[in-house]
Motif scaffolding. Structure first.
Motif, PDB file in Angstrom:
ATOM      1  N   LEU A   4      -5.912   3.698  -1.190  1.00 40.98           N
ATOM      2  CA  LEU A   4      -5.911   5.066  -1.715  1.00 40.98           C
ATOM      3  C   LEU A   4      -5.608   6.067  -0.605  1.00 40.98           C
ATOM      4  O   LEU A   4      -4.781   6.972  -0.776  1.00 40.98           O
ATOM      5  N   ASP A   5      -6.259   5.894   0.545  1.00 43.35           N
ATOM      6  CA  ASP A   5      -6.045   6.813   1.672  1.00 43.35           C
ATOM      7  C   ASP A   5      -4.615   6.731   2.193  1.00 43.35           C
ATOM      8  O   ASP A   5      -3.980   7.754   2.480  1.00 43.35           O
ATOM      9  N   ILE A   6      -4.111   5.508   2.319  1.00 44.90           N
ATOM     10  CA  ILE A   6      -2.757   5.328   2.846  1.00 44.90           C
ATOM     11  C   ILE A   6      -1.726   5.929   1.902  1.00 44.90           C
ATOM     12  O   ILE A   6      -0.797   6.628   2.326  1.00 44.90           O
ATOM     13  N   LEU A  66       2.054  10.295   0.281  1.00 44.30           N
ATOM     14  CA  LEU A  66       2.550  11.218  -0.736  1.00 44.30           C
ATOM     15  C   LEU A  66       2.367  12.680  -0.345  1.00 44.30           C
ATOM     16  O   LEU A  66       3.012  13.564  -0.898  1.00 44.30           O
ATOM     17  N   GLN A  67       1.476  12.937   0.600  1.00 39.69           N
ATOM     18  CA  GLN A  67       1.234  14.311   1.023  1.00 39.69           C
ATOM     19  C   GLN A  67       2.057  14.690   2.249  1.00 39.69           C
ATOM     20  O   GLN A  67       1.750  15.660   2.939  1.00 39.69           O
ATOM     21  N   SER A 125      -3.618  15.269  -7.939  1.00 38.54           N
ATOM     22  CA  SER A 125      -2.867  14.214  -7.255  1.00 38.54           C
ATOM     23  C   SER A 125      -3.784  13.061  -6.862  1.00 38.54           C
ATOM     24  O   SER A 125      -3.412  11.890  -6.962  1.00 38.54           O
ATOM     25  N   THR A 126      -5.010  13.393  -6.448  1.00 40.32           N
ATOM     26  CA  THR A 126      -5.962  12.340  -6.074  1.00 40.32           C
ATOM     27  C   THR A 126      -6.294  11.457  -7.270  1.00 40.32           C
ATOM     28  O   THR A 126      -6.351  10.231  -7.157  1.00 40.32           O
ATOM     29  N   LEU A 158       0.813  -1.213   0.000  1.00 50.30           N
ATOM     30  CA  LEU A 158       0.000   0.000   0.000  1.00 50.30           C
ATOM     31  C   LEU A 158       0.848   1.265   0.000  1.00 50.30           C
ATOM     32  O   LEU A 158       0.427   2.302  -0.493  1.00 50.30           O
ATOM     33  N   THR A 159       2.028   1.196   0.588  1.00 53.74           N
ATOM     34  CA  THR A 159       2.894   2.375   0.612  1.00 53.74           C
ATOM     35  C   THR A 159       4.007   2.296  -0.415  1.00 53.74           C
ATOM     36  O   THR A 159       4.747   3.250  -0.600  1.00 53.74           O
ATOM     37  N   CYS A 160       4.113   1.165  -1.067  1.00 55.43           N
ATOM     38  CA  CYS A 160       5.129   1.012  -2.110  1.00 55.43           C
ATOM     39  C   CYS A 160       4.550   0.108  -3.195  1.00 55.43           C
ATOM     40  O   CYS A 160       4.874  -1.077  -3.259  1.00 55.43           O
ATOM     41  N   PRO A 161       3.660   0.641  -4.022  1.00 54.77           N
ATOM     42  CA  PRO A 161       2.912  -0.186  -4.972  1.00 54.77           C
ATOM     43  C   PRO A 161       3.803  -1.036  -5.870  1.00 54.77           C
ATOM     44  O   PRO A 161       4.771  -0.554  -6.435  1.00 54.77           O
TER      45      PRO A 161
END
Length: 224
Positions: free
Chosen positions: A137-139, A144-145, A183-184, A52-55
């Motif tokens: 998506l949220d994670i 990224l933000q 970005s979203t 999730l944090t590193c697709p």
């Protein structure tokens, strides 16, 4: 893994053992392959939990292991089954002559069971990942933000700045394109593409599991 699979195949069809067993308690080539498959897949599934944090970080390796060594091993199992397991009318005629093949069949059965258990763990991991698409998506967005000066978050912040002030430097076409940049939207497409890859991979795993279950049923009918 692929090397071990091919060594096992050579060992099965060679008159002389490619891997001499000086000690009866030492693992056979079947057992070596089974152990490698289980260990390698489990290690990659553990590492891949951060998808999730590193697709996509470990997906290519997992796909490669399923499409190459595991697929080759499955082909070898099917070939062995055709040779050592009776088919159709031969089963009735052979009777007691089946006994010399029993150790080989039992080795195949253990290998099939190992592959089933391993691919089921991959199947479960894929199902878990696919059920977390919105959470992913949220994670990923929160990652990224971030406010750090380094990493992908900085790039996203630069792209989100209004480019109108720099239109003369960028050119009207590029400036207009950046005005519509979101970005979203980009992250949603990344997560969506990841979901598609996982879905295709799961179809592949499901297909191989179906074949293995069929082989397992055939083995059970012969051994019992």
């Amino acid at each position: 893994m692929s090397f071990a699979v091919f060594i096992n195949a050579m060992n099965l069809w060679s008159n002389e053992s490619v891997i001499p067993r000086t000690d009866p308690s030492s693992p056979s080539s079947w057992e070596i392959v089974d152990s490698l498959v289980k260990i390698c897949i489990e290690e990659h599934l553990t590492d891949a939990n951060r998808i999730l944090t590193c697709p996509g970080n470990k997906i290519p390796l997992l796909v490669q292991m399923v499409t190459e060594p595991i697929s080759w091993h499955l082909i070898i199992i099917q070939s062995c089954m055709r040779v050592v397991a009776p088919q159709g009318k031969k089963k009735k005629k052979s009777g007691p002559s089946l006994r010399p093949n029993m150790p080989q069949l039992q080795g195949i059965q253990r290998s099939v069971q190992c592959l089933i258990e391993t691919l089921r763990s991959v199947q479960k991991w894929l199902s878990d990942q696919m059920s977390l698409e919105e959470q992913g998506l949220d994670i990923l967005m929160s990652y990224l933000q971030g406010t750090g000066d380094e990493g992908p978050g900085q790039t996203f912040r630069v792209l989100e700045e209004k480019p109108a002030a720099h239109a003369s430097e960028l050119g009207d076409r590029i400036a207009q394109s950046l005005e519509a940049w979101s970005s979203t939207g980009v992250v949603r497409r990344i997560v969506g593409a990841e979901h598609e890859v996982l879905a295709e991979f799961k179809k592949m795993v499901d297909s191989k599991l179906k074949l293995l279950m069929s082989e397992s049923a055939s083995l059970s009918s012969v051994l019992h």
